[in-house]
Design a protein around this motif. Sequence first.
Motif, PDB file in Angstrom:
ATOM      1  N   ASP A   1      19.114  46.484 -13.384  1.00  0.00           N
ATOM      2  CA  ASP A   1      18.681  45.574 -14.443  1.00  0.00           C
ATOM      3  C   ASP A   1      17.441  44.775 -14.066  1.00  0.00           C
ATOM      4  O   ASP A   1      17.156  43.748 -14.679  1.00  0.00           O
ATOM      5  CB  ASP A   1      19.810  44.625 -14.813  1.00  0.00           C
ATOM      6  N   SER A   2      16.702  45.236 -13.092  1.00  0.00           N
ATOM      7  CA  SER A   2      15.483  44.535 -12.701  1.00  0.00           C
ATOM      8  C   SER A   2      14.379  44.770 -13.723  1.00  0.00           C
ATOM      9  O   SER A   2      14.243  45.861 -14.267  1.00  0.00           O
ATOM     10  CB  SER A   2      15.024  45.015 -11.318  1.00  0.00           C
ATOM     11  N   HIS A   3      13.580  43.739 -13.963  1.00  0.00           N
ATOM     12  CA  HIS A   3      12.475  43.873 -14.909  1.00  0.00           C
ATOM     13  C   HIS A   3      11.151  44.143 -14.224  1.00  0.00           C
ATOM     14  O   HIS A   3      10.100  44.162 -14.889  1.00  0.00           O
ATOM     15  CB  HIS A   3      12.352  42.602 -15.760  1.00  0.00           C
ATOM     16  N   GLU A   4      11.185  44.352 -12.926  1.00  0.00           N
ATOM     17  CA  GLU A   4       9.947  44.640 -12.204  1.00  0.00           C
ATOM     18  C   GLU A   4      10.226  45.623 -11.085  1.00  0.00           C
ATOM     19  O   GLU A   4      11.365  45.835 -10.671  1.00  0.00           O
ATOM     20  CB  GLU A   4       9.359  43.351 -11.623  1.00  0.00           C
TER      21      GLU A   4
ATOM     22  N   SER B   1      17.584  40.886 -23.792  1.00  0.00           N
ATOM     23  CA  SER B   1      16.630  39.873 -24.218  1.00  0.00           C
ATOM     24  C   SER B   1      17.373  38.563 -24.465  1.00  0.00           C
ATOM     25  O   SER B   1      18.522  38.556 -24.935  1.00  0.00           O
ATOM     26  CB  SER B   1      15.910  40.313 -25.503  1.00  0.00           C
ATOM     27  N   THR B   2      16.706  37.471 -24.128  1.00  0.00           N
ATOM     28  CA  THR B   2      17.244  36.137 -24.416  1.00  0.00           C
ATOM     29  C   THR B   2      16.788  35.721 -25.809  1.00  0.00           C
ATOM     30  O   THR B   2      15.587  35.517 -26.051  1.00  0.00           O
ATOM     31  CB  THR B   2      16.760  35.123 -23.366  1.00  0.00           C
TER      32      THR B   2
ATOM     33  N   TRP C   1      13.523  42.400 -21.192  1.00  0.00           N
ATOM     34  CA  TRP C   1      13.327  43.368 -20.116  1.00  0.00           C
ATOM     35  C   TRP C   1      13.955  44.714 -20.463  1.00  0.00           C
ATOM     36  O   TRP C   1      14.798  44.826 -21.357  1.00  0.00           O
ATOM     37  CB  TRP C   1      13.939  42.860 -18.817  1.00  0.00           C
TER      38      TRP C   1
ATOM     39  N   ASP D   1      22.308  36.010 -26.003  1.00  0.00           N
ATOM     40  CA  ASP D   1      21.567  37.096 -25.364  1.00  0.00           C
ATOM     41  C   ASP D   1      21.857  38.413 -26.080  1.00  0.00           C
ATOM     42  O   ASP D   1      22.988  38.667 -26.521  1.00  0.00           O
ATOM     43  CB  ASP D   1      21.960  37.247 -23.898  1.00  0.00           C
TER      44      ASP D   1
ATOM     45  N   ASN E   1      15.015  48.437 -18.092  1.00  0.00           N
ATOM     46  CA  ASN E   1      14.998  49.197 -16.852  1.00  0.00           C
ATOM     47  C   ASN E   1      15.264  50.651 -17.207  1.00  0.00           C
ATOM     48  O   ASN E   1      16.310  50.980 -17.771  1.00  0.00           O
ATOM     49  CB  ASN E   1      16.057  48.678 -15.878  1.00  0.00           C
TER      50      ASN E   1
ATOM     51  N   SER F   1       9.912  40.949 -18.785  1.00  0.00           N
ATOM     52  CA  SER F   1      10.038  39.676 -18.082  1.00  0.00           C
ATOM     53  C   SER F   1      11.514  39.308 -18.006  1.00  0.00           C
ATOM     54  O   SER F   1      12.381  40.050 -18.477  1.00  0.00           O
ATOM     55  CB  SER F   1       9.266  38.588 -18.835  1.00  0.00           C
ATOM     56  N   GLU F   2      11.790  38.139 -17.438  1.00  0.00           N
ATOM     57  CA  GLU F   2      13.184  37.704 -17.364  1.00  0.00           C
ATOM     58  C   GLU F   2      13.774  37.480 -18.752  1.00  0.00           C
ATOM     59  O   GLU F   2      14.971  37.639 -18.959  1.00  0.00           O
ATOM     60  CB  GLU F   2      13.293  36.421 -16.542  1.00  0.00           C
ATOM     61  N   ALA F   3      12.913  37.141 -19.717  1.00  0.00           N
ATOM     62  CA  ALA F   3      13.399  36.868 -21.068  1.00  0.00           C
ATOM     63  C   ALA F   3      13.652  38.145 -21.858  1.00  0.00           C
ATOM     64  O   ALA F   3      14.636  38.241 -22.598  1.00  0.00           O
ATOM     65  CB  ALA F   3      12.405  35.984 -21.816  1.00  0.00           C
TER      66      ALA F   3
END
Length: 867
Positions: free
Chosen positions: A199-202, A292-293, A235, A299, A237, A231-233
């Motif tokens: 679940d990483s966005h980068e 997404s937030t 994302w 969420d 993967n 981004s964290e908001a």
Amino acid sequence: MSQIGKIALILFSVIASLFVLSTAVAQESTEAEMSDDMAADTSSEMAAEEEVIELEEQVVIGSRARPRSVIDSAVPIDTIRGDEIGKQGVTDLQDMFRNLVPSYNVNTQPISDAGTVVRPANLRGLAPDHTLVLINGKRRHRASVIHWLGNGLADGAQGPDLSAIPSIALRQVEVLRDGASAQYGSDAIAGVMNFQLKDSHEGGSIEFKPGIYQYGDGRQYAVAGNIGLGSEATWANLSLEYGGSDPTVRSVQRDDAILLENAGNTNVRNPAQIWGQPIVEGDMKFFANYGSTLTDNVDFYGHANYASKRVEGGFYFRNPNTRSGVFSTDGGETLLVGDLSGGEYPNIPITNNKPDAEELAKVFADPNLFTYQEMFPGGFTPRFGADTVDSSVLVGIKGNALESMLPSGGLGWDLSAYFGRHHADFFIFNTVNASLGPDTPTDFDPGDYIQTDYNLNFDLTHQLSDMLFLASGLEYRNEGFEIVEGQRESYQIGPLAGQGFSAASNGFSGFSPVAAGEWNRSNQAAYLESEITPLKHWLVALAVRGENFEDFGQTLNYKVATNVGITDFLEDANMIANDEMILKLRGSFSTGFRAPTPGQQNAFNVTTEFNFEKNDLVNNGTIPSTNPAVAVVTGKEDNSLDPETSTNFTSGFTFEVRDINLTVDLFDIRMKDRLALSQDFALSEQQKQDLLAEGVTSAANLQEFRFFTNDFDTTTQGIDIVLTVPVPNGDVTVLYNRTETTVTDHNPDTLDDLRIKELEENLPKQRGALTLTQSLTSQLSVLGRASYFGDWYDSEDDETYTGKVLFDLESTYMASSGIAITLGVQNLLNTYPDENPKSGNIGNQYGQFSPFGFNGAYWYAKFGYTF
């Protein structure tokens, strides 16, 4: 009051009782904290330390409460990191788990009809559909394939297809080794496998993995990539893998083929029949995990996948003198001749494995006469497989509400919808519909299997206090199964059927209009789950779940589990002072169930198996339990299928000292009304006519039939041991499993001694593995593994084979630029199973159901880049 109404009343009563209990406990806890501020500060520090530990090994399976460490869970759970899974040469996720979870078994299935396409896997000695699979905690759909052939234990099962999941997409896998039907519903009898996606966005990674067997065949490759976006908001993967594998050949020439060659038949292939790994082409796997937030308290989340591949394997050799219904009707004494003019022409005598040459020449010269030796003078071996597509999508929203109104925080809520589909489009070629004579095609489209699942879930969670957690939810599911009609020639009864030629595509009959159809079943469920901490180091977990199936009614299941911190209690009582040692006892008792699938309730199937008693191929049919032919055998008018039920008991402990961790768990699974395929029954002429009258055209060439039945009970008992020991710059892990299944009650009219032996002995009773990981330098690491597989029984060979120990070795060089190069070998000593003493019968040099395969050493490399 209806059963569902009773369930609702029970849920309400339990919630009310627990709310009162939590309020009282919370009040006592508040008073105690106010009287001792120092103790409160110390407790906060300890809680913070515990949180750090949990972040390293937290799991979400087994409880809907906040993630907890494995050692604090009330039930046994294995956690496997994504990088651990990838430290192997194979590319199929099922083969990877065979080396990491000792109670998990999967084998090659070289000639198993659709079981070659989607291989059956077993957890804790039970059938593939006794294990529930989750993705990110949400139920995944099952595959469309029903395992008509699966080494006995898996015969008739319809489980999920794990091979559609790319290993590069996985962050962690959690294996719950306990019954969990009261929490997750049908199928969770042997356990639950939860696949947590990255679940990483980068960042991301790319890898290329080629390999080949030491024998020189079976080349495999996979190219895979993973990337995080956003981004964290907001994302996503994404993971993609593409690969394939070439076939292997571990055959000897069949005895009957040697006799043909010795008689001068130069058209027989050597080997006439292929035993080995099937061909896999275009194996593409894609997974997306996203979120997404939306607001501070809401969420959006979801995941989706698409996978496709083509799998092709072989069937049994059709001897040009003896194959019934194609070349002969009397076991090879004469060669079957068809008269296209409608008359009757005498069959050709066969002497010393050769048809009479003069008579054969007359038939070849006459346009009204026909024998399949004109098309296949050396016999033929059908090729069978399927093009499969696996797809799914899940979307959901979750959040927290009523934070200011409820004690100890707000009300967590989660609403999700899921759709999953698995489609197997079967094909068969290099075969015939013998009843069509010279007009027969040699390749056929026998039809399709399609499985669809729709799930809708709404879950609520609330931490009432530090002492009480509650969760409840509703679920709606609709499970569908469809059989798509095959091309007409694949099931047609041709003009030569009356002369003894078999109808339908030989080897795998096509699905006729009567077999084709679409069936759906819906069910609704409600559950309540709670975790109570009556004392500081004592956890009690409770769950109850009611389900209502539209076809067979209602079921209610429950679960009780506990975890007691023995050393924590002793330390609080000042009886010990060693805070480096942890001993916790845990145990559970639960009831479970598994509902028969719509496919198992309705599917027709005809397949060809080798019968050792008759020393010939036999056409066996599987018919629905509600067919009138079944009533003749059972003596009962109503043979409808019922759900399987179970009681599950586990007990064990976890012990940790100086980072050495040991877990030992005993389990006892008692199943009643267990569902499986019956023994084979001879089909009378009247039963054939009855089936033909119903439109089952393939019945014209059936010798035997079988059906699903709930006619036996089993007890499965065993032990799981997991030991991890840190060593300088590395770790040692020891895994051991012993599982033994006993048929405790059965109907001897539907389950014979062979079926019982298959159920009890077809898997190794003992499995073990010792793995050492070691960092030699900051850039160079090695992994060594020894795996033990106990004895197993192969029902195809009627032989019990001895256990073996295999060794794996892998080394990885990690450059500072993020490039990694890995070289490795699985089965370093090139160990094979014991040779089959009856290999001349059907040409398999080794038992086809070997739990570790029969291809020998596999050498591989892996080139990766992480960014």
